[in-house]
Scaffold this motif. Structure first.
Motif, PDB file in Angstrom:
ATOM      1  N   MET A   7     -59.703  20.265  48.959  1.00  0.00           N
ATOM      2  CA  MET A   7     -59.353  20.953  47.711  1.00  0.00           C
ATOM      3  C   MET A   7     -60.619  21.083  46.870  1.00  0.00           C
ATOM      4  SD  MET A   7     -55.777  19.101  46.816  1.00  0.00           S
ATOM      5  CE  MET A   7     -55.623  20.020  45.315  1.00  0.00           C
ATOM      6  N   THR A   8     -60.818  22.237  46.322  1.00  0.00           N
ATOM      7  CA  THR A   8     -61.964  22.435  45.450  1.00  0.00           C
ATOM      8  C   THR A   8     -61.482  22.714  44.048  1.00  0.00           C
ATOM      9  OG1 THR A   8     -62.053  24.775  45.994  1.00  0.00           O
ATOM     10  CG2 THR A   8     -63.432  23.309  47.299  1.00  0.00           C
ATOM     11  N   SER A   9     -62.138  22.125  43.120  1.00  0.00           N
ATOM     12  CA  SER A   9     -61.828  22.332  41.711  1.00  0.00           C
ATOM     13  C   SER A   9     -62.931  23.155  41.088  1.00  0.00           C
ATOM     14  CB  SER A   9     -61.729  20.984  41.002  1.00  0.00           C
ATOM     15  OG  SER A   9     -60.720  20.204  41.583  1.00  0.00           O
ATOM     16  N   PRO A  10     -62.632  23.861  40.010  1.00  0.00           N
ATOM     17  CA  PRO A  10     -63.690  24.621  39.339  1.00  0.00           C
ATOM     18  C   PRO A  10     -64.793  23.679  38.858  1.00  0.00           C
ATOM     19  CG  PRO A  10     -61.519  25.127  38.414  1.00  0.00           C
ATOM     20  CD  PRO A  10     -61.341  24.013  39.375  1.00  0.00           C
ATOM     21  N   GLY A  11     -66.007  24.085  39.063  1.00  0.00           N
ATOM     22  CA  GLY A  11     -67.140  23.286  38.608  1.00  0.00           C
ATOM     23  C   GLY A  11     -67.578  22.209  39.573  1.00  0.00           C
ATOM     24  N   ILE A  12     -66.983  22.146  40.756  1.00  0.00           N
ATOM     25  CA  ILE A  12     -67.349  21.138  41.753  1.00  0.00           C
ATOM     26  C   ILE A  12     -67.906  21.837  42.983  1.00  0.00           C
ATOM     27  CG2 ILE A  12     -66.458  19.366  43.307  1.00  0.00           C
ATOM     28  CD1 ILE A  12     -64.499  18.591  41.160  1.00  0.00           C
ATOM     29  N   VAL A  13     -69.008  21.323  43.493  1.00  0.00           N
ATOM     30  CA  VAL A  13     -69.624  21.875  44.692  1.00  0.00           C
ATOM     31  C   VAL A  13     -68.952  21.236  45.907  1.00  0.00           C
ATOM     32  CG1 VAL A  13     -71.744  22.020  46.036  1.00  0.00           C
ATOM     33  CG2 VAL A  13     -71.836  22.230  43.556  1.00  0.00           C
ATOM     34  N   PRO A  14     -68.300  22.035  46.765  1.00  0.00           N
ATOM     35  CA  PRO A  14     -67.733  21.465  47.984  1.00  0.00           C
ATOM     36  C   PRO A  14     -68.821  21.315  49.048  1.00  0.00           C
ATOM     37  CG  PRO A  14     -67.221  23.788  47.870  1.00  0.00           C
ATOM     38  CD  PRO A  14     -67.971  23.443  46.604  1.00  0.00           C
ATOM     39  N   PHE A  15     -68.610  20.426  49.996  1.00  0.00           N
ATOM     40  CA  PHE A  15     -69.596  20.234  51.048  1.00  0.00           C
ATOM     41  C   PHE A  15     -69.194  21.031  52.280  1.00  0.00           C
ATOM     42  CE2 PHE A  15     -71.440  17.930  54.695  1.00  0.00           C
ATOM     43  CZ  PHE A  15     -72.770  18.093  54.365  1.00  0.00           C
ATOM     44  N   SER A  16     -70.142  21.762  52.823  1.00  0.00           N
ATOM     45  CA  SER A  16     -69.944  22.512  54.060  1.00  0.00           C
ATOM     46  C   SER A  16     -70.997  22.046  55.055  1.00  0.00           C
ATOM     47  CB  SER A  16     -70.085  24.012  53.806  1.00  0.00           C
ATOM     48  OG  SER A  16     -70.172  24.703  55.037  1.00  0.00           O
ATOM     49  N   TYR A  17     -70.532  21.378  56.092  1.00  0.00           N
ATOM     50  CA  TYR A  17     -71.447  20.840  57.100  1.00  0.00           C
ATOM     51  C   TYR A  17     -72.232  21.955  57.780  1.00  0.00           C
ATOM     52  CZ  TYR A  17     -73.060  18.572  61.388  1.00  0.00           C
ATOM     53  OH  TYR A  17     -73.830  18.109  62.430  1.00  0.00           O
ATOM     54  N   THR A  18     -71.567  23.059  58.127  1.00  0.00           N
ATOM     55  CA  THR A  18     -72.261  24.145  58.822  1.00  0.00           C
ATOM     56  C   THR A  18     -73.331  24.784  57.944  1.00  0.00           C
ATOM     57  OG1 THR A  18     -70.483  25.657  58.211  1.00  0.00           O
ATOM     58  CG2 THR A  18     -70.353  24.660  60.389  1.00  0.00           C
ATOM     59  N   ASP A  19     -73.031  24.960  56.655  1.00  0.00           N
ATOM     60  CA  ASP A  19     -74.026  25.536  55.745  1.00  0.00           C
ATOM     61  C   ASP A  19     -75.191  24.573  55.543  1.00  0.00           C
ATOM     62  OD1 ASP A  19     -72.445  27.769  55.502  1.00  0.00           O
ATOM     63  OD2 ASP A  19     -71.627  27.208  53.546  1.00  0.00           O
ATOM     64  N   TRP A  20     -74.877  23.274  55.383  1.00  0.00           N
ATOM     65  CA  TRP A  20     -75.938  22.272  55.205  1.00  0.00           C
ATOM     66  C   TRP A  20     -76.827  22.217  56.444  1.00  0.00           C
ATOM     67  CZ3 TRP A  20     -76.788  17.618  57.875  1.00  0.00           C
ATOM     68  CH2 TRP A  20     -77.807  16.817  57.345  1.00  0.00           C
TER      69      TRP A  20
END
Length: 154
Positions: A7-20
């Motif tokens: 779940m992502t909330s406004p103002g929070i950076v989610p983590f994406s393993y593939t992008d990282w």
């Protein structure tokens, strides 16, 4: 049963393993998605990842959090990306070269220009980049307001 997407909330950076991993491909052989996710949660303890973060730009905050993930990956993982012929895990040297010798090979690095608080960050190039990029956060901030009357002792 498939796991629910985070779940992502406004103002929070989610983590994406593939992008990282696309940004830091040297860790593709050594860091798994669960490890990177764990490093990201540790990074959130160092840098506030909420809407109240001092870094309001989500792009900048993502970059800083990813640097912390890479820093931890370099520290804690068995990283042989620096020297493929090494028999044990090695990490690249970090810091300014203070002295070098050729006969019987000797080299020393200096990080004396950094304060003691930077010691943990000084261990990898990613940590040093994070330390340098967050320098404005370690400055005193003046908040203008009303003047306070002097308190004089009798």
């Amino acid at each position: 049963m498939t796991p629910e997407p985070p779940m992502t909330s406004p103002g929070i950076v989610p983590f994406s393993y593939t992008d990282w991993l696309a940004a830091y491909p040297s860790f593709s052989e050594t860091i798994t998605a669960p490890q990177a996710e764990s490093f990201f949660h540790l990074a959130e303890l160092i840098l506030n990842n909420t809407a109240r973060s001092p870094i309001q730009s989500l792009t900048q905050r993502r970059t800083l959090l990813w640097l912390l993930v890479a820093h931890q990956a370099q520290l804690f993982a068995n990283n042989k990306a620096y020297d493929a012929n090494a028999s044990s895990s090695t990490t690249p040297p970090v810091g300014r070269i203070a002295s070098a010798t050729r006969g019987s090979v000797s080299i020393s690095f200096d990080g004396s220009a950094l304060p003691k608080q930077a010691g943990w960050f000084n261990q990898t190039q990613y940590g040093l980049m994070f330390w340098q990029a967050t320098a404005p956060l370690r400055q005193m901030r003046f908040l203008p307001g009303r003047t306070h009357p002097p308190r004089l002792w009798p």
